[in-house]
Design a protein around this motif. Structure first.
Motif, PDB file in Angstrom:
ATOM      1  N   ILE A 289     -15.238  -9.104  27.858  1.00  0.00           N
ATOM      2  CA  ILE A 289     -16.186  -8.355  27.030  1.00  0.00           C
ATOM      3  C   ILE A 289     -15.462  -7.251  26.275  1.00  0.00           C
ATOM      4  O   ILE A 289     -15.695  -7.048  25.080  1.00  0.00           O
ATOM      5  CB  ILE A 289     -17.338  -7.790  27.890  1.00  0.00           C
ATOM      6  CG1 ILE A 289     -18.255  -8.929  28.337  1.00  0.00           C
ATOM      7  CG2 ILE A 289     -18.124  -6.725  27.133  1.00  0.00           C
ATOM      8  CD1 ILE A 289     -19.280  -8.534  29.380  1.00  0.00           C
ATOM      9  N   ASP A 290     -14.566  -6.520  26.960  1.00  0.00           N
ATOM     10  CA  ASP A 290     -13.793  -5.470  26.290  1.00  0.00           C
ATOM     11  C   ASP A 290     -12.965  -6.046  25.152  1.00  0.00           C
ATOM     12  O   ASP A 290     -12.894  -5.469  24.064  1.00  0.00           O
ATOM     13  CB  ASP A 290     -12.873  -4.756  27.293  1.00  0.00           C
ATOM     14  CG  ASP A 290     -13.623  -3.847  28.235  1.00  0.00           C
ATOM     15  OD1 ASP A 290     -14.803  -3.528  27.945  1.00  0.00           O
ATOM     16  OD2 ASP A 290     -13.038  -3.453  29.263  1.00  0.00           O
ATOM     17  N   ASN A 291     -12.338  -7.193  25.404  1.00  0.00           N
ATOM     18  CA  ASN A 291     -11.540  -7.851  24.374  1.00  0.00           C
ATOM     19  C   ASN A 291     -12.407  -8.228  23.174  1.00  0.00           C
ATOM     20  O   ASN A 291     -12.039  -7.981  22.022  1.00  0.00           O
ATOM     21  CB  ASN A 291     -10.858  -9.083  24.968  1.00  0.00           C
ATOM     22  CG  ASN A 291      -9.866  -9.719  24.022  1.00  0.00           C
ATOM     23  OD1 ASN A 291      -9.569  -9.189  22.957  1.00  0.00           O
ATOM     24  ND2 ASN A 291      -9.357 -10.858  24.407  1.00  0.00           N
ATOM     25  N   LEU A 292     -13.570  -8.820  23.449  1.00  0.00           N
ATOM     26  CA  LEU A 292     -14.481  -9.193  22.359  1.00  0.00           C
ATOM     27  C   LEU A 292     -14.974  -7.961  21.597  1.00  0.00           C
ATOM     28  O   LEU A 292     -15.062  -7.974  20.367  1.00  0.00           O
ATOM     29  CB  LEU A 292     -15.670  -9.972  22.911  1.00  0.00           C
ATOM     30  CG  LEU A 292     -15.390 -11.410  23.311  1.00  0.00           C
ATOM     31  CD1 LEU A 292     -16.612 -12.020  24.000  1.00  0.00           C
ATOM     32  CD2 LEU A 292     -15.014 -12.246  22.111  1.00  0.00           C
ATOM     33  N   GLU A 293     -15.297  -6.901  22.319  1.00  0.00           N
ATOM     34  CA  GLU A 293     -15.750  -5.672  21.659  1.00  0.00           C
ATOM     35  C   GLU A 293     -14.661  -5.111  20.749  1.00  0.00           C
ATOM     36  O   GLU A 293     -14.945  -4.658  19.642  1.00  0.00           O
ATOM     37  CB  GLU A 293     -16.161  -4.627  22.698  1.00  0.00           C
ATOM     38  CG  GLU A 293     -17.498  -4.920  23.344  1.00  0.00           C
ATOM     39  CD  GLU A 293     -17.869  -3.927  24.432  1.00  0.00           C
ATOM     40  OE1 GLU A 293     -16.991  -3.165  24.906  1.00  0.00           O
ATOM     41  OE2 GLU A 293     -19.049  -3.924  24.824  1.00  0.00           O
ATOM     42  N   ASN A 294     -13.420  -5.155  21.207  1.00  0.00           N
ATOM     43  CA  ASN A 294     -12.308  -4.677  20.377  1.00  0.00           C
ATOM     44  C   ASN A 294     -12.156  -5.530  19.115  1.00  0.00           C
ATOM     45  O   ASN A 294     -11.911  -5.012  18.032  1.00  0.00           O
ATOM     46  CB  ASN A 294     -11.009  -4.660  21.176  1.00  0.00           C
ATOM     47  CG  ASN A 294     -10.976  -3.546  22.189  1.00  0.00           C
ATOM     48  OD1 ASN A 294     -11.652  -2.538  22.040  1.00  0.00           O
ATOM     49  ND2 ASN A 294     -10.211  -3.737  23.247  1.00  0.00           N
ATOM     50  N   ARG A 295     -12.319  -6.837  19.274  1.00  0.00           N
ATOM     51  CA  ARG A 295     -12.226  -7.727  18.106  1.00  0.00           C
ATOM     52  C   ARG A 295     -13.365  -7.456  17.126  1.00  0.00           C
ATOM     53  O   ARG A 295     -13.162  -7.421  15.916  1.00  0.00           O
ATOM     54  CB  ARG A 295     -12.256  -9.186  18.539  1.00  0.00           C
ATOM     55  CG  ARG A 295     -10.984  -9.631  19.205  1.00  0.00           C
ATOM     56  CD  ARG A 295     -11.057 -11.078  19.577  1.00  0.00           C
ATOM     57  NE  ARG A 295      -9.825 -11.504  20.226  1.00  0.00           N
ATOM     58  CZ  ARG A 295      -9.567 -12.742  20.542  1.00  0.00           C
ATOM     59  NH1 ARG A 295     -10.442 -13.692  20.281  1.00  0.00           N
ATOM     60  NH2 ARG A 295      -8.432 -13.058  21.133  1.00  0.00           N
ATOM     61  N   VAL A 296     -14.565  -7.275  17.664  1.00  0.00           N
ATOM     62  CA  VAL A 296     -15.712  -6.989  16.801  1.00  0.00           C
ATOM     63  C   VAL A 296     -15.486  -5.683  16.051  1.00  0.00           C
ATOM     64  O   VAL A 296     -15.736  -5.588  14.842  1.00  0.00           O
ATOM     65  CB  VAL A 296     -17.026  -6.943  17.625  1.00  0.00           C
ATOM     66  CG1 VAL A 296     -18.154  -6.336  16.825  1.00  0.00           C
ATOM     67  CG2 VAL A 296     -17.402  -8.343  18.101  1.00  0.00           C
ATOM     68  N   LYS A 297     -14.990  -4.663  16.752  1.00  0.00           N
ATOM     69  CA  LYS A 297     -14.715  -3.370  16.101  1.00  0.00           C
ATOM     70  C   LYS A 297     -13.671  -3.538  14.995  1.00  0.00           C
ATOM     71  O   LYS A 297     -13.793  -2.941  13.925  1.00  0.00           O
ATOM     72  CB  LYS A 297     -14.235  -2.347  17.131  1.00  0.00           C
ATOM     73  CG  LYS A 297     -15.331  -1.845  18.028  1.00  0.00           C
ATOM     74  CD  LYS A 297     -14.795  -0.883  19.066  1.00  0.00           C
ATOM     75  CE  LYS A 297     -15.876  -0.501  20.047  1.00  0.00           C
ATOM     76  NZ  LYS A 297     -15.357   0.332  21.144  1.00  0.00           N
TER      77      LYS A 297
ATOM     78  N   GLN B   4     -16.556 -10.672  37.942  1.00  0.00           N
ATOM     79  CA  GLN B   4     -17.094  -9.571  37.148  1.00  0.00           C
ATOM     80  C   GLN B   4     -15.961  -8.819  36.453  1.00  0.00           C
ATOM     81  O   GLN B   4     -16.078  -8.469  35.272  1.00  0.00           O
ATOM     82  CB  GLN B   4     -17.893  -8.617  38.030  1.00  0.00           C
ATOM     83  CG  GLN B   4     -18.519  -7.480  37.261  1.00  0.00           C
ATOM     84  CD  GLN B   4     -19.300  -6.538  38.156  1.00  0.00           C
ATOM     85  OE1 GLN B   4     -19.149  -6.528  39.371  1.00  0.00           O
ATOM     86  NE2 GLN B   4     -20.137  -5.719  37.543  1.00  0.00           N
ATOM     87  N   ALA B   5     -14.860  -8.597  37.163  1.00  0.00           N
ATOM     88  CA  ALA B   5     -13.718  -7.903  36.556  1.00  0.00           C
ATOM     89  C   ALA B   5     -13.168  -8.717  35.377  1.00  0.00           C
ATOM     90  O   ALA B   5     -12.851  -8.145  34.322  1.00  0.00           O
ATOM     91  CB  ALA B   5     -12.628  -7.664  37.599  1.00  0.00           C
ATOM     92  N   GLU B   6     -13.068 -10.040  35.545  1.00  0.00           N
ATOM     93  CA  GLU B   6     -12.608 -10.896  34.446  1.00  0.00           C
ATOM     94  C   GLU B   6     -13.582 -10.853  33.272  1.00  0.00           C
ATOM     95  O   GLU B   6     -13.176 -10.786  32.113  1.00  0.00           O
ATOM     96  CB  GLU B   6     -12.435 -12.337  34.924  1.00  0.00           C
ATOM     97  CG  GLU B   6     -11.245 -12.550  35.827  1.00  0.00           C
ATOM     98  CD  GLU B   6     -11.140 -13.981  36.324  1.00  0.00           C
ATOM     99  OE1 GLU B   6     -11.561 -14.901  35.593  1.00  0.00           O
ATOM    100  OE2 GLU B   6     -10.627 -14.169  37.439  1.00  0.00           O
ATOM    101  N   SER B   7     -14.875 -10.880  33.585  1.00  0.00           N
ATOM    102  CA  SER B   7     -15.895 -10.823  32.528  1.00  0.00           C
ATOM    103  C   SER B   7     -15.824  -9.506  31.778  1.00  0.00           C
ATOM    104  O   SER B   7     -15.949  -9.478  30.545  1.00  0.00           O
ATOM    105  CB  SER B   7     -17.295 -11.012  33.128  1.00  0.00           C
ATOM    106  OG  SER B   7     -17.434 -12.298  33.672  1.00  0.00           O
ATOM    107  N   ILE B   8     -15.610  -8.418  32.493  1.00  0.00           N
ATOM    108  CA  ILE B   8     -15.499  -7.103  31.852  1.00  0.00           C
ATOM    109  C   ILE B   8     -14.295  -7.085  30.912  1.00  0.00           C
ATOM    110  O   ILE B   8     -14.386  -6.580  29.791  1.00  0.00           O
ATOM    111  CB  ILE B   8     -15.427  -5.989  32.910  1.00  0.00           C
ATOM    112  CG1 ILE B   8     -16.797  -5.820  33.577  1.00  0.00           C
ATOM    113  CG2 ILE B   8     -14.947  -4.679  32.298  1.00  0.00           C
ATOM    114  CD1 ILE B   8     -16.804  -4.905  34.776  1.00  0.00           C
TER     115      ILE B   8
END
Length: 133
Positions: free
Chosen positions: A68-76, A61-65
């Protein structure tokens, strides 16, 4: 656990009442104690495996988070790029070969060269077929 203790006491009382020979009683009691010990060990093993699975899930879960944070930053980042109103492009003056940068604006068809001052026609479509005609 108290219910288990009560059940154990009832079993021992039943053994004491029904087994008259002391040696047989202690043998039966020892067998019951061994069964209970095996059950407790099985539960301990199950709980250890359960704890291992929980640790694995928490790590996953920590790795997934993080992903997800990395992907969200890229999307932003890409959203910011798309929201930009001014796109810079590079232009090379066909008269003096001076290369400069200008803002993208498809409403403007001509720009002056900052070096030689001559007017450059801009075709924002960048259609190479038009150049060949």
């Amino acid at each position: 656990m108290s219910k288990m203790n009560e059940t154990y006491k009832k079993i021992i009382e039943t053994l004491e009442k029904n087994i008259k020979e002391e040696e047989q009683f202690y043998l039966a009691k020892e067998q019951i104690d061994n069964i209970i010990k095996d059950i407790v060990e099985d539960y301990d093993t199950m709980f250890e495996r359960y704890d291992e699975k929980i640790r694995y899930l928490e790590e996953s879960q920590a790795e997934s988070i993080k992903k997800i944070d990395n992907l969200e930053n890229r999307v932003k980042y890409f959203e910011r790029l798309l929201e930009m109103e001014d796109y810079d492009i590079f232009v090379t003056c066909p008269y003096c070969n001076y290369e400069f940068q200008t803002d993208y604006d498809e409403d403007i068809n001509e720009i002056p060269c900052p070096e030689c001052g001559r007017i450059i026609e801009i075709d924002w479509s960048d259609n190479e077929e038009d150049d060949e005609d």
